[in-house]
Design a protein around this motif. Structure first.
Motif, PDB file in Angstrom:
ATOM      1  N   MET A 272       0.816  -1.192   0.000  1.00 33.92           N
ATOM      2  CA  MET A 272       0.000   0.000   0.000  1.00 33.92           C
ATOM      3  C   MET A 272       0.863   1.261   0.000  1.00 33.92           C
ATOM      4  SD  MET A 272      -3.108  -0.760  -0.373  1.00 33.92           S
ATOM      5  CE  MET A 272      -3.780   0.848  -0.153  1.00 33.92           C
ATOM      6  N   ARG A 273       1.983   1.217   0.727  1.00 33.52           N
ATOM      7  CA  ARG A 273       2.861   2.391   0.735  1.00 33.52           C
ATOM      8  C   ARG A 273       3.364   2.686  -0.672  1.00 33.52           C
ATOM      9  NH1 ARG A 273       6.550   0.665   5.845  1.00 33.52           N
ATOM     10  NH2 ARG A 273       4.916   0.756   7.404  1.00 33.52           N
ATOM     11  N   LEU A 274       3.719   1.631  -1.399  1.00 28.20           N
ATOM     12  CA  LEU A 274       4.197   1.826  -2.767  1.00 28.20           C
ATOM     13  C   LEU A 274       3.089   2.382  -3.663  1.00 28.20           C
ATOM     14  CD1 LEU A 274       6.287  -1.432  -3.236  1.00 28.20           C
ATOM     15  CD2 LEU A 274       7.164   0.896  -3.153  1.00 28.20           C
TER      16      LEU A 274
ATOM     17  N   LEU B 166       5.121   6.135 -15.114  1.00 29.51           N
ATOM     18  CA  LEU B 166       5.274   6.080 -13.665  1.00 29.51           C
ATOM     19  C   LEU B 166       4.268   5.119 -13.034  1.00 29.51           C
ATOM     20  CD1 LEU B 166       6.845   7.154 -11.249  1.00 29.51           C
ATOM     21  CD2 LEU B 166       5.224   9.053 -11.141  1.00 29.51           C
ATOM     22  N   ALA B 167       3.050   5.103 -13.563  1.00 32.32           N
ATOM     23  CA  ALA B 167       2.031   4.172 -13.050  1.00 32.32           C
ATOM     24  C   ALA B 167       2.453   2.722 -13.318  1.00 32.32           C
ATOM     25  CB  ALA B 167       0.681   4.460 -13.697  1.00 32.32           C
ATOM     26  N   ALA B 168       2.981   2.455 -14.501  1.00 31.90           N
ATOM     27  CA  ALA B 168       3.439   1.097 -14.816  1.00 31.90           C
ATOM     28  C   ALA B 168       4.607   0.690 -13.914  1.00 31.90           C
ATOM     29  CB  ALA B 168       3.848   1.014 -16.289  1.00 31.90           C
ATOM     30  N   LEU B 169       5.544   1.606 -13.701  1.00 29.79           N
ATOM     31  CA  LEU B 169       6.673   1.330 -12.822  1.00 29.79           C
ATOM     32  C   LEU B 169       6.203   1.079 -11.392  1.00 29.79           C
ATOM     33  CD1 LEU B 169       9.784   1.212 -12.473  1.00 29.79           C
ATOM     34  CD2 LEU B 169       9.687   3.659 -11.971  1.00 29.79           C
ATOM     35  N   GLY B 170       5.283   1.899 -10.908  1.00 27.58           N
ATOM     36  CA  GLY B 170       4.745   1.742  -9.558  1.00 27.58           C
ATOM     37  C   GLY B 170       4.001   0.430  -9.387  1.00 27.58           C
ATOM     38  N   LEU B 171       3.208   0.037 -10.371  1.00 21.98           N
ATOM     39  CA  LEU B 171       2.487  -1.234 -10.291  1.00 21.98           C
ATOM     40  C   LEU B 171       3.457  -2.412 -10.326  1.00 21.98           C
ATOM     41  CD1 LEU B 171      -0.638  -0.518 -12.511  1.00 21.98           C
ATOM     42  CD2 LEU B 171      -0.558  -0.797 -10.025  1.00 21.98           C
ATOM     43  N   GLY B 172       4.495  -2.306 -11.148  1.00 19.29           N
ATOM     44  CA  GLY B 172       5.508  -3.362 -11.196  1.00 19.29           C
ATOM     45  C   GLY B 172       6.226  -3.518  -9.861  1.00 19.29           C
ATOM     46  N   CYS B 173       6.598  -2.392  -9.265  1.00 23.33           N
ATOM     47  CA  CYS B 173       7.252  -2.437  -7.950  1.00 23.33           C
ATOM     48  C   CYS B 173       6.308  -2.992  -6.894  1.00 23.33           C
ATOM     49  CB  CYS B 173       7.727  -1.045  -7.543  1.00 23.33           C
ATOM     50  SG  CYS B 173       9.159  -0.467  -8.467  1.00 23.33           S
ATOM     51  N   THR B 174       5.043  -2.619  -6.956  1.00 26.31           N
ATOM     52  CA  THR B 174       4.061  -3.102  -5.998  1.00 26.31           C
ATOM     53  C   THR B 174       3.875  -4.608  -6.120  1.00 26.31           C
ATOM     54  OG1 THR B 174       2.937  -0.970  -6.007  1.00 26.31           O
ATOM     55  CG2 THR B 174       1.673  -2.858  -5.217  1.00 26.31           C
ATOM     56  N   ALA B 175       3.970  -5.130  -7.320  1.00 26.83           N
ATOM     57  CA  ALA B 175       3.808  -6.575  -7.522  1.00 26.83           C
ATOM     58  C   ALA B 175       5.066  -7.350  -7.126  1.00 26.83           C
ATOM     59  CB  ALA B 175       3.467  -6.855  -8.985  1.00 26.83           C
ATOM     60  N   PHE B 176       6.246  -6.755  -7.326  1.00 27.80           N
ATOM     61  CA  PHE B 176       7.507  -7.473  -7.138  1.00 27.80           C
ATOM     62  C   PHE B 176       8.130  -7.300  -5.753  1.00 27.80           C
ATOM     63  CE2 PHE B 176      12.202  -7.250  -7.491  1.00 27.80           C
ATOM     64  CZ  PHE B 176      12.451  -8.589  -7.743  1.00 27.80           C
ATOM     65  N   LEU B 177       8.191  -6.085  -5.259  1.00 29.71           N
ATOM     66  CA  LEU B 177       8.954  -5.798  -4.041  1.00 29.71           C
ATOM     67  C   LEU B 177       8.437  -6.460  -2.762  1.00 29.71           C
ATOM     68  CD1 LEU B 177      10.091  -2.119  -4.604  1.00 29.71           C
ATOM     69  CD2 LEU B 177      11.429  -4.211  -4.803  1.00 29.71           C
ATOM     70  N   PRO B 178       7.130  -6.559  -2.515  1.00 34.76           N
ATOM     71  CA  PRO B 178       6.700  -7.223  -1.269  1.00 34.76           C
ATOM     72  C   PRO B 178       7.177  -8.672  -1.152  1.00 34.76           C
ATOM     73  CG  PRO B 178       4.914  -5.918  -2.128  1.00 34.76           C
ATOM     74  CD  PRO B 178       5.989  -5.929  -3.179  1.00 34.76           C
TER      75      PRO B 178
ATOM     76  N   GLU C  71      -0.986   0.432   8.985  1.00 36.24           N
ATOM     77  CA  GLU C  71      -0.883  -0.801   9.760  1.00 36.24           C
ATOM     78  C   GLU C  71      -2.208  -1.105  10.456  1.00 36.24           C
ATOM     79  OE1 GLU C  71       3.712  -1.323  11.112  1.00 36.24           O
ATOM     80  OE2 GLU C  71       2.630   0.360  11.989  1.00 36.24           O
ATOM     81  N   GLN C  72      -2.871  -0.101  10.968  1.00 40.80           N
ATOM     82  CA  GLN C  72      -4.165  -0.310  11.603  1.00 40.80           C
ATOM     83  C   GLN C  72      -5.192  -0.811  10.596  1.00 40.80           C
ATOM     84  OE1 GLN C  72      -5.585   2.879  14.159  1.00 40.80           O
ATOM     85  NE2 GLN C  72      -3.472   3.487  14.589  1.00 40.80           N
ATOM     86  N   ALA C  73      -5.162  -0.253   9.396  1.00 42.12           N
ATOM     87  CA  ALA C  73      -6.119  -0.666   8.365  1.00 42.12           C
ATOM     88  C   ALA C  73      -5.952  -2.134   8.001  1.00 42.12           C
ATOM     89  CB  ALA C  73      -5.959   0.206   7.124  1.00 42.12           C
TER      90      ALA C  73
END
Length: 141
Positions: A1-3, A35-47, A93-95
């Motif tokens: 979510m942060r990403l 930027l949206a594509a890069l952000g979605l890629g990072c969100t899918a890969f980094l966690p 974190e609460q969410a």
């Protein structure tokens, strides 16, 4: 979510500017899309990567934490050196019913953080660490 949040804000700004500034519309919308594509890629890969490289363990003698993806750091906090144990729950974190346990020691490197724990597990861990440190005699060195 942060990403996702960190990506969504600049993408939204670029998209709004692209809609309002006609001469630069193509470049601004292309930048927003990239930027949206890069952000979605990072969100899918980094966690998943983060989960593979971050580890923690608590024994009767110490707290062990390994962090870092490219430069890994292995920190050990002996129970006799622990000063405080805190749990923190920010809005995200609460969410998601998560929490962070912070173990403060006399180390110049600062506190050890165990992030992304289920909030009930974090509370139980904090209680366990408190009980163990209370029963552990101080370091005589």
């Amino acid at each position: 979510m942060r990403l996702l949040i960190a990506t969504a804000v600049p993408v939204a700004v670029l998209a709004v500017l692209g809609a309002l500034v006609g001469p630069a519309r193509t470049w601004l919308l292309a930048a927003a899309g990239g930027l949206a594509a890069l952000g979605l890629g990072c969100t899918a890969f980094l966690p998943a990567w983060w989960f593979r490289v971050h580890r923690w363990e608590v024994t009767e003698e110490a707290v062990y934490v390994r962090t870092g993806a490219l430069w890994q750091e292995w920190r050990i906090a002996p129970m006799s050196r622990i000063q405080t144990v805190d749990t923190v729950r920010g809005p995200l974190e609460q969410a998601f019913r998560l929490a962070t346990v912070t173990v403060t020691t006399a180390s110049s490197k600062g506190a050890i953080r165990v992030e992304g724990l289920d909030h009930e597990l974090a509370a139980a861990l904090a209680e366990r660490l408190t009980a163990i440190t209370r029963a552990t005699p101080g370091d005589a060195t």
